[in-house]
Design an enzyme around this catalytic site. Structure first.
Site, short mmCIF file in Angstrom:
data_model
loop_
_atom_site.label_atom_id
_atom_site.label_comp_id
_atom_site.label_asym_id
_atom_site.label_seq_id
_atom_site.Cartn_x
_atom_site.Cartn_y
_atom_site.Cartn_z
N HIS A 147 -8.74 20.11 7.82
CA HIS A 147 -9.29 18.83 8.26
C HIS A 147 -9.96 18.14 7.09
O HIS A 147 -10.67 18.79 6.31
CB HIS A 147 -10.29 19.04 9.41
CG HIS A 147 -9.64 19.49 10.67
ND1 HIS A 147 -8.93 18.63 11.46
CD2 HIS A 147 -9.56 20.69 11.26
CE1 HIS A 147 -8.47 19.30 12.52
NE2 HIS A 147 -8.84 20.54 12.41
N LYS A 538 -17.21 13.81 21.06
CA LYS A 538 -16.92 12.38 20.91
C LYS A 538 -16.81 11.70 22.27
O LYS A 538 -17.17 10.54 22.43
CB LYS A 538 -15.62 12.20 20.11
CG LYS A 538 -15.25 10.73 19.86
CD LYS A 538 -14.21 10.61 18.77
CE LYS A 538 -12.86 11.14 19.22
NZ LYS A 538 -12.19 10.23 20.17
#
EC number: 4.1.1.31
Length: 873
Positions: A147, A538
């Protein structure tokens, strides 16, 4: 508030240890010399002007508007140079802190006492017998991921490492004046090169670049560090370690998504996955050959003093018959040293394995282990220290890394599988994407044929909504290879709040899949599932996500007990606090009772890889802390205590979760919020930083909602604004909903999960700067959003301090508090430079040339702020 800030900063300076202060000043002085030499005294003067101004602003002596005017008065090129200077400073300050941490670890070790959170402490607390029982099922499984959270170029990282080496040399006790002078000269040379090295990548990384970057961590740290961890546990169990067969068994297994994770990354193909495992194999075989040859060269024990066992004599004779030239040469070089001859022969066979010389190559790690244990058993009778010393380390390394180094895992989105099956069932020509799905399964089969099933069998399905998403992978495998389909452990990934709640029902459905039932029968009813921290945070906000993940773990643990399944939970945690980050050992102790059971698997992402595995001493400490936590969390005493606290505060947790989620959604789902976020943060520009191979968002164009945006740039962009919203937003409203301060304080004191939740939020709040944040939020032209964010910040900060009993943020964490407070003014400097660029890009209409220059300044400041905060995504 200003007076309190000044008092905190003065206290931090006073608390700075002499050794750290010396290194920071030395490196800062050398950097200043480089700036004056390369940019002129006027550049150094501008850097100093800005440095003094931001400190004065923190003291309340000048207005921040003075700094805005100062940076606006510079030519863009000068602003870029100043940004580079502060970025280099942070790289050097981080280095000095790392050196101080290493010195501190070594000093504590020299004291001879049992270190807190060490393996020895776990044995001391739980007892020898209990730890020995837990060892049978103990497994720590870090999974490296690509990532894009490492903002530094690899060239910058290696430049910093060279400075680090010279600083170590300079500070080594007992060195003469001329030696220290030469180390200082070399340090200055390396800092000069760091200054001249471009901070920004000129080309985008491809997946194999990411693979090779991860291999640097293996080459420099992991391979040598792992046996040290096993040795520490063995010594804690019995001080006679090294003279007897080890009581510690290898329990660390590395995994990797790098080169295997294709969810949303079209650049990870079947070809890339195949090349990835080959690169991994090359590195581990080279390391094993080097280690074996080194041990062999030093094993000069004569047959007179270390007689050879009959079994080893027979093996040597057979080797001579099969490979006369190779073994005869070794015998000539090492007469009457049979163990040395044998290990040199083993090293030659490892080299042949790497070269694919089939006549001499090992077919599997098991064959290599048989040969190594043959030498060990022979030595054990007459030279036990030689048998269970460095040779045991090599055996542990083979057991840990095999010939594949790390288990390569594949990940793909459930919708990709559904689309592929739709095409296959319809017949006709297949799309390129469907062909790629089938090719990936064929590559998994090839990897298993060459390196064994353990090298690549896990297939993670992101956005798993039902058991059909798991069955789809097995059906695709039949389409790809029919009866020759590879062994697959298909792992559901639960990410959204709804998916977490439905996860037990999905697992029940998985038990009806024939291939899953067969796999459970073959592997002792072991199943793995993955929990996604990033997307759940999120979607729900940090507090609600943390509490919903805990509920899911409780439910999954009950489900596993009811269905006689040994369930391992794979924690998809990010490096940042807004993505499940924070101290890993505390995270383990905060897990739901029974969910650990001696096994912990977690992702290690981006900058976390280099932060935890950049130096062998820090890497060892990290793994000892996590293993200590896994052992303690698996003990009945800790589990019972945690379960009682969770039950007592269940109602409190529900009130916090509901209220915090409502507050979070009220902001993030409000009309116009995604557009506002794009204006107040460098979100768009972060996508051009070339941090990694994967696109920053799903789909093209500006995000219409948060669903379009990946969790990493979401967290990264908020960190740049100095708001750090994903780490705390909604928590204040959640705490306020409880009503009773005493009840909140009791939960903080007694429940590890609630304690970690508030401590992590406190850390995130400490990295938030209210005055700088307001300047970013004002760029969006939505006073309502800006006011909403700052009111929640004030509410959360106030309540976190009241619940923890602290008078200031991080009051009880002196080292971290000192680091944050000392860095803040210098991060302010970069934030002001970034604000200049961002304001011009958002509110003016610059020419294309001017836009490029402003973008360069903005991206350099992004890089510098990431280095200063030591946190990206």
């Amino acid at each position: 508030m200003i007076d309190q800030g000044l008092e905190r900063r003065s206290a931090a300076v006073t608390e700075m240890p002499d050794e750290l202060r010396h290194d920071v000043r030395l490196l800062g002085k050398l950097l200043g010399q480089v700036l004056a030499e390369q940019g002129g005294e006027d550049l150094l003067a501008d850097v100093e002007r800005l440095r003094k101004a931001v400190i004065a602003a923190r003291k309340g002596e000048i207005s921040a508007d003075v700094i805005t005017d100062m940076v606006a008065g510079w030519e863009i090129e000068r602003a870029v140079e100043v940004a580079r200077a502060f970025t280099c400073y942070f790289h050097l300050a981080n280095l000095a802190e790392e050196h101080y941490r290493i010195r501190t670890l070594r000093e504590r070790d020299a004291e001879g006492r049992v270190q807190r959170e060490s393996l020895a402490q776990a044995v001391h607390e739980l007892g020898h017998d209990r730890v020995t029982e837990l060892l049978d099922g103990l497994e720590l499984h870090p999974v490296l991921t690509a990532h894009p959270t490492e903002a530094r170029r690899r060239a910058v990282v290696t430049a910093i490492q060279r400075v680090s080496h010279q600083l170590t040399e300079y500070n080594t006790p007992g060195r003469g004046a001329s030696e220290r002078a030469e180390s200082k000269r070399r340090m200055l040379e390396e800092i000069d090169l760091l200054w001249r090295t471009a901070q920004l990548r000129s080309t985008k990384l491809d997946p194999l670049d990411e693979v090779r970057t991860a291999m640097a961590a293996f080459d420099e740290t992991l391979f040598r560090m792992v046996p040290q961890v096993y040795r520490a546990l063995d010594a804690a169990l019995d001080p006679a370690t090294g003279t007897r067969p080890p009581q510690a068994r290898p329990f660390i297994r590395y995994g990797s998504w790098i080169g295997g994770d294709r969810d949303g990354n079209p650049y990870v193909t079947a070809k890339v996955t195949r090349e990835t495992i080959q690169i991994q194999s090359e590195h581990v075989l080279a390391a094993l050959e080097t280690a074996c040859a080194r041990i062999a060269r030093t094993l000069t024990a004569s047959a007179q003093f270390a007689p050879c066992s009959p079994e080893l004599k027979t093996a040597l004779a057979e080797a001579v018959a099969a490979h006369p030239e190779t073994v005869s040469e070794l015998a000539t070089r090492s007469p009457r040293e049979p163990h040395r001859q044998w290990l040199l022969f083993v090293a030659a066979r490892i080299a042949a394995t790497q070269r694919r010389h089939l006549d001499l190559a090992y077919r599997s790690p098991a064959e290599l282990l048989t040969d190594l244990r043959l030498a060990q058993d022979s030595l054990a009778a007459s030279a036990p220290r030689q048998a269970y010393g460095e040779l045991q380390h090599l055996i542990w390394q083979v057991e840990t890394f095999g010939f594949h180094l790390a288990e390569l895992e594949v990940r793909q989105h459930s919708q990709v599988h559904a689309s592929a099956l739709e095409e296959l069932r319809a017949g006709g020509e297949l799309s390129e994407r469907t062909e790629e799905v089938l090719a990936t399964i064929r590559v998994i089969s090839w990897i298993q044929e060459r390196f064994g099933t353990t090298a690549c069998s896990r297939y993670v399905v992101s956005f798993t909504r039902s058991a059909d998403d798991i069955a789809a992978v097995y059906e695709l495998a039949r389409h790809a290879l029919g009866d020759r389909a590879p062994v697959l452990d298909v792992v559901p990934l639960f990410e959204s709040g709804q998916d977490l709640a439905n996860s037990p029902d999905v697992l029940s459905g998985m038990l009806e899949i024939p291939e899953m039932r067969q796999r459970l029968a073959d592997n002792g009813r072991r199943m793995e599932i993955m929990l996604g921290y990033s997307d759940s945070a999120k979607e729900l906000g940090p507090a609600a996500a943390t509490l919903r993940l805990y509920e899911a773990q409780e439910a999954l643990t009950r489900w596993a007990a009811e269905h006689d399944v040994k369930l391992r939970m794979f924690h998809g945690r990010g490096g940042a606090l807004g993505r499940g980050g924070g101290p890993a050992n505390r995270a383990v102790l905060a897990q739901a009772p029974g969910s650990v059971a001696g096994r912990f698997k977690v992702t290690e992402q981006g900058e976390v890889i280099f932060a935890r595995y950049g130096h062998i001493a820090i890497a060892r400490r990290h793994l000892e802390q996590v293993t200590n936590a896994v052992l303690l969390a698996s003990s009945p005493t800790v589990s019972t205590r945690t379960a009682a606290a969770a039950e007592r505060f269940r109602g409190l947790a529900e009130r916090v979760a509901v209220a915090s989620e409502q507050a979070y959604r009220a902001l993030t789902e409000a009309p116009g919020f995604p557009e506002w976020f794009g204006l107040v943060s460098p979100l768009e520009e972060i996508g051009t930083l070339r941090l990694g191979s994967r696109p920053a968002r799903r789909g093209l164009g500006a995000p219409r909602s948060l669903d379009d945006l990946r969790a990493i740039p979401w967290v990264f962009a908020w960190a740049q604004t100095r708001v750090n919203l994903p780490g705390w937003y909604g928590l204040g409203t959640g705490l306020a909903a409880v009503g009773s301060l005493d009840e909140l304080r009791a939960a903080y004191a007694e429940w590890p999960l609630f304690n970690a939740l508030l401590d992590n939020a406190e850390m995130s709040l400490a990295k938030t700067d209210r005055s700088i944040a307001k300047r970013y939020l004002a760029l969006g032209g939505r006073e309502d959003f800006a006011r909403q964010v700052m009111e929640e910040y004030d509410r959360t900060r106030d309540l976190v301090l009241r619940v923890t009993g602290h008078t200031r943020l991080l009051e009880n964490r002196k080292v971290l508090s000192r680091a944050v407070q000392l860095r803040d003014p210098y991060v302010d400097a970069l934030s002001h430079l970034q604000l200049r660029a961002l304001r011009a890009l958002r509110t003016e209409n610059p020419s294309e040339r001017e836009r490029d220059r402003l973008s360069t300044l903005l991206l350099l400041s992004v890089n510098g702020v990431a280095a200063g905060l030591q946190n990206t995504g």
